[in-house]
Design an enzyme around this catalytic site. Structure first.
Site, short mmCIF file in Angstrom:
data_model
loop_
_atom_site.label_atom_id
_atom_site.label_comp_id
_atom_site.label_asym_id
_atom_site.label_seq_id
_atom_site.Cartn_x
_atom_site.Cartn_y
_atom_site.Cartn_z
N GLY A 10 41.71 9.10 -27.57
CA GLY A 10 40.80 8.29 -26.65
C GLY A 10 40.13 7.22 -27.74
O GLY A 10 40.68 6.92 -28.77
N ALA A 12 37.82 7.09 -29.96
CA ALA A 12 37.42 7.62 -31.10
C ALA A 12 38.65 7.97 -31.95
O ALA A 12 38.78 7.59 -33.15
CB ALA A 12 36.52 8.79 -31.16
N LYS A 31 47.75 15.21 -26.16
CA LYS A 31 48.26 16.43 -25.37
C LYS A 31 48.97 15.84 -24.12
O LYS A 31 49.95 16.40 -23.58
CB LYS A 31 46.92 16.62 -24.61
CG LYS A 31 46.93 18.12 -24.01
CD LYS A 31 45.49 18.66 -23.83
CE LYS A 31 45.61 19.71 -22.84
NZ LYS A 31 44.09 20.06 -22.64
N SER A 38 39.43 10.70 -21.33
CA SER A 38 38.34 10.25 -20.45
C SER A 38 38.10 8.73 -20.93
O SER A 38 37.34 8.04 -19.81
CB SER A 38 37.08 11.21 -20.89
OG SER A 38 37.28 12.24 -20.75
N GLN A 43 33.88 3.84 -16.82
CA GLN A 43 33.61 2.42 -16.03
C GLN A 43 32.47 1.46 -16.26
O GLN A 43 33.05 0.49 -16.95
CB GLN A 43 33.22 2.86 -14.52
CG GLN A 43 34.16 3.74 -13.80
CD GLN A 43 33.64 4.45 -12.50
OE1 GLN A 43 32.48 4.27 -12.06
NE2 GLN A 43 34.69 4.81 -11.52
N GLY A 45 30.46 0.83 -19.03
CA GLY A 45 30.88 -0.08 -20.14
C GLY A 45 30.43 0.53 -21.41
O GLY A 45 30.41 1.76 -21.62
N GLU A 109 21.75 -0.56 -16.86
CA GLU A 109 21.96 0.82 -16.57
C GLU A 109 20.92 1.82 -17.13
O GLU A 109 19.85 1.27 -17.77
CB GLU A 109 23.39 1.49 -17.20
CG GLU A 109 24.56 0.91 -16.54
CD GLU A 109 26.04 1.45 -17.08
OE1 GLU A 109 26.04 2.73 -17.40
OE2 GLU A 109 26.75 0.74 -17.38
N ASP A 214 39.60 21.77 -25.99
CA ASP A 214 40.62 22.45 -26.88
C ASP A 214 40.09 22.43 -28.50
O ASP A 214 40.14 23.28 -28.99
CB ASP A 214 41.86 21.74 -26.84
CG ASP A 214 42.51 21.88 -25.47
OD1 ASP A 214 41.98 22.63 -24.61
OD2 ASP A 214 43.57 21.24 -25.09
N HIS A 344 29.65 15.87 -16.18
CA HIS A 344 30.12 14.51 -16.80
C HIS A 344 30.51 14.57 -18.37
O HIS A 344 31.49 13.91 -18.85
CB HIS A 344 29.25 13.48 -16.52
CG HIS A 344 29.59 11.88 -16.83
ND1 HIS A 344 30.98 11.44 -16.18
CD2 HIS A 344 29.11 11.16 -17.65
CE1 HIS A 344 30.86 10.26 -16.73
NE2 HIS A 344 29.93 9.89 -17.43
N ARG A 379 22.19 12.08 -22.84
CA ARG A 379 22.85 10.88 -23.41
C ARG A 379 22.32 9.70 -22.35
O ARG A 379 22.51 9.73 -21.20
CB ARG A 379 24.48 10.89 -23.35
CG ARG A 379 25.03 9.67 -23.64
CD ARG A 379 26.58 9.77 -23.85
NE ARG A 379 27.28 10.06 -22.72
CZ ARG A 379 27.61 9.38 -21.74
NH1 ARG A 379 27.26 7.89 -21.87
NH2 ARG A 379 28.51 9.38 -20.70
C1 SIN Z 1 29.13 5.09 -15.61
O1 SIN Z 1 29.72 4.05 -15.46
O2 SIN Z 1 28.07 5.29 -14.95
C2 SIN Z 1 29.37 6.13 -16.47
C3 SIN Z 1 29.43 5.65 -18.18
C4 SIN Z 1 28.65 6.72 -18.95
O3 SIN Z 1 29.09 7.83 -18.71
O4 SIN Z 1 27.92 6.23 -19.74
#
Ligand code: SIN
Length: 549
Positions: A10, A12, A31, A38, A43, A45, A109, A214, A344, A379
Site C-alpha cells: 500500500g 506506506a 499478498k 486498502s 476514497q 482523500g 471532512e 498478518d 474500518h 482517527r
Molecule cells: C472516507 O472517505 O470516508 C474514508 C477515508 C478515511 O478513512 O479517512
C-alpha cells in the site's frame, strides 16, 4: 548496503521501498497483486495543509482533539508538518490531485476545522495514489533495483538471537488454499511490515479480503509490543449490499459536501447529538447512528446526498460511489440511501517510534499495521494515507542511517498482562447481557472465521459491555485451545484474526472507561485513571507453523 525486506504494497510499504532503493538491496513481497490492499480503496482523500504553519498547527490540533487525549503530540506534529512535502512528492510521481481553478481542491471532512482534504479522481484518491506508486515500483523492478514477489503471504518473522532477521513467506492464491508446506525463508537485515489492518475480524467491514492482520499477528508471535488494540474505528456510513456480499463505503466527504443523515421519519438526528452534526468525529457519528437504529429497530439510517447537488454534480464529484451505488440498484440523486457503521480502521497495531521502529531490533512497521500514536483513541478523517506516506518515508530514513535497533520503551504505556481484568462486571441494561451466545451454545465449540467475525461484531463493536467482552474472551480463549495448527494460508489468516481478536478483547476489558472509539456502556466517560496506553506482548514468542523451525 543493507538487505531490506518490505512486506506489503500500500502507500506506506511502497513509499518505504522506493525511498530505500538507492543505497540498499530491496525485496518487496505482496499478498496479492499490486493494488489489492486498502490504499486502492481509499476514497475521501489525504489530509494536508498546504497553506503554511498556521494551517498545519490547526491540523495537528484537530488530530489531537479527535484522539481522545492519548494521541502522541510529537508524532502528530511531525506528520502534519511533513504533509505538504509528501503531497508534492506524490504529484511528482504523477498523482493528479483535483483542482478548483489554479488551486488544489480542498474537501471538508468530519472534525476538521478547515477544508484540507486533497482528493484525486473525485473520490478515487487511493486508486490514483496506488497507480502512481505501482508504476514507480514496477519500473524499479524492471530496472533490477528491487525484487518484487507478488502473490505471497507472510507466514512468520525469523528471529535470531532476539533480532528479526527476515521472514517466512508462502505462495498465496485467492481463497487461501495454498499449502504452508511451500513456505520459504527470506533473510534480511531489516524487515518492514506494511501489511495493513485486520478488518476481517468483523462481519461488516469496509476492508478488502486480505485485511487479516498478518503482519501484526506475526510481530506479536515474534514478541513485538502491540499497543492501543482496544481502539477500532467503525466508519459511520457503509451501504450494505441488499443481497449480502461487499457493499459500498460512502465517503465522509459526501457529508462534508452537504449530505445529511435521516432516521426512518425522514428527520435529521445528528444536530441533537453534536454541535458539528453530521461532521462530528467518526466515533460520535457511528454511536449516534447505532443508537438511532435501536430506536427504529435495526433499520439502517438514511444518507441524503441530494443537498450535495443533482445527478450530474454527484456523478462528477463522487464518480466511484455514484457508479457503485447504481450497480447495487440505488439512485442516490433521487432518494436517500440506507447506511450503517462497518469496521474500518485499527488505530492500534505494532508499537513504533518516530523512526517507525518496533520494539524488536531489525523490525520496522508502517501504515495501518503500525501504531505510531498519531491517532490515539480515534482517527480523524483522511489522516491514514498521510500517516502511511510520512512514516513510510521515515522508515526509509531510519534504514539509511542504520537505525534499526529497538527504541527505548515508551513511558506513557502500561503492560497489559500485568493488569487484572475486572472480576465482576456490572449488569448490562443496554444489550441485555451476552450478544453472541458463546460457549452456552455447543454450535460454538468449533472455530470458524465466520463465527469469530460474528462474535467480534456483536460483542466488541461500537458499544461494548463488560459482560459481552468477558463472554467473548472466554469463547476466544476456548477457540485458541482447540484450533489446529494451520496447514494453509487461509487457516493461518484465521489464526491471525483469532489471536488479534483475543488480544484486543483483553485490552477492551482492561480499559474500564469510554475514550474515542472505545465505548463501554457501564463506564460512559473518560477516566483520569486511564490516560496511559496499554502495551500487549506475548510472554512466550511462538510460531504459527512449525515446519520451518
Ligand atoms: C472516507 O472517505 O470516508 C474514508 C477515508 C478515511 O478513512 O479517512
Amino acid at each position: 548496503m543493507a538487505k531490506v525486506l518490505v512486506i506489503g504494497t500500500g502507500i506506506a510499504g511502497i513509499t518505504a521501498a522506493l525511498a530505500s532503493l538507492k543505497h540498499n538491496e530491496v525485496t518487496v513481497v505482496t499478498k496479492g497483486e499490486l493494488g489489492q490492499g486498502s490504499t486502492e480503496w481509499a476514497q475521501g482523500g489525504i489530509a494536508a495543509e498546504m497553506s503554511g504553519p498556521d494551517g498545519v498547527i490547526r491540523h495537528a490540533q484537530d488530530t489531537l482533539t479527535v484522539s481522545g487525549g492519548i494521541g502522541d503530540a510529537n508524532a502528530v506534529r511531525a506528520m502534519c508538518f511533513e504533509a505538504a512535502a509528501h503531497v508534492r512528492r506524490l504529484q511528482a510521481l504523477g498523482v493528479q490531485f483535483d483542482r478548483e481553478g489554479e488551486e488544489l481542491a480542498r474537501g471538508l471532512e468530519g472534525a476538521h476545522s478547515n477544508p484540507r482534504v486533497l482528493h484525486a479522481g473525485g473520490d478515487a484518491t487511493g486508486a490514483a495514489i496506488q497507480a502512481a506508486l505501482n508504476r514507480a515500483l514496477r519500473a524499479a523492478a524492471e530496472a533490477g533495483s528491487v525484487e518484487l514477489i507478488e502473490n505471497h503471504a507472510l507466514v512468520d518473522l525469523i528471529v535470531d538471537f532476539g533480532r528479526v532477521a527476515g521472514a517466512v513467506i508462502a505462495p498465496h492464491e485467492q481463497g487461501g488454499s495454498s499449502s504452508l508446506e511451500q513456505s520459504r525463508e527470506l533473510r534480511a537485515d531489516v524487515t518492514v511490515l506494511a501489511t495493513g489492518g485486520a478488518g476481517q475480524m468483523y462481519s461488516h467491514t469496509t476492508n478488502p479480503l486480505g485485511a487479516t492482520g498478518d503482519g501484526i499477528a506475526a510481530a506479536y508471535r515474534a514478541g513485538a509490543e502491540l499497543v492501543d488494540l482496544e481502539f477500532y474505528q467503525f466508519h459511520p456510513t457503509y451501504l450494505a449490499a441488499p443481497e449480502g456480499g461487499p457493499g459500498v463505503l460512502i465517503s465522509e466527504a459526501v457529508r462534508g459536501a452537504g449530505g445529511t443523515l435521516l432516521n426512518t421519519d425522514g428527520a435529521r438526528f445528528m444536530q441533537e447529538a453534536n454541535t458539528l452534526a453530521e461532521l462530528a468525529a467518526r466515533d460520535v457519528v457511528a454511536r449516534s447512528i447505532v443508537a438511532e437504529m435501536l430506536l427504529q429497530p435495526g433499520t439502517p439510517v438514511m444518507l441524503d446526498a441530494r443537498p450535495v447537488g443533482d445527478a450530474k454534480t454527484l456523478a462528477a464529484r463522487f464518480p466511484t460511489i455514484d457508479a457503485a451505488t447504481r450497480t447495487l440498484g440505488y439512485d442516490w440523486s433521487r432518494n436517500p440511501i440506507p447506511v450503517s457503521p462497518a469496521a474500518h480502521f485499527w488505530m492500534g497495531g505494532i508499537a513504533t517510534d518516530s523512526h517507525s521502529r518496533s520494539s524488536l531490533p531489525g523490525l520496522l512497521a508502517v501504515g495501518e499495521a503500525a501504531c505510531t500514536g498519531v491517532h490515539g483513541a480515534n482517527r480523524i478523517a483522511s489522516n491514514s494515507l498521510l500517516e502511511g506516506v510520512v512514516y513510510g518515508e521515515r522508515a526509509a530514513f531510519a534504514i539509511s542511517r542504520g537505525l534499526w535497533n529497538a527504541p527505548a520503551a515508551n513511558e506513557a504505556t502500561v503492560p497489559l498482562h500485568y493488569l487484572s481484568v475486572p472480576a465482576r462486571v456490572e449488569a448490562d441494561d443496554f444489550s441485555g447481557g451476552t450478544n453472541f451466545q458463546g460457549l452456552s451454545d455447543p454450535e460454538n465449540f468449533s472455530f470458524t472465521r465466520a463465527k469469530l467475525q460474528k462474535l467480534m461484531w456483536q460483542n466488541m463493536g461500537v458499544f461494548r459491555t463488560g459482560a459481552d467482552l468477558q463472554s467473548a474472551s472466554n469463547t476466544l480463549e476456548f477457540w485458541r485451545q482447540v484450533v489446529p495448527a494451520p496447514s494453509t494460508v487461509g487457516e493461518l489468516e484465521d489464526l491471525n484474526l483469532l489471536e488479534l481478536a483475543f488480544a484486543s478483547v483483553h485490552a477492551a476489558l482492561a480499559r474500564a472507561e469510554s475514550r474515542g472509539a472505545h465505548y463501554r456502556v457501564e463506564y460512559p466517560h473518560v477516566s483520569k485513571y486511564f490516560s496511559h496506553r496499554f502495551v500487549c506482548t506475548t510472554e512466550r514468542p511462538f510460531r504459527a507453523y512449525s515446519a520451518h523451525l
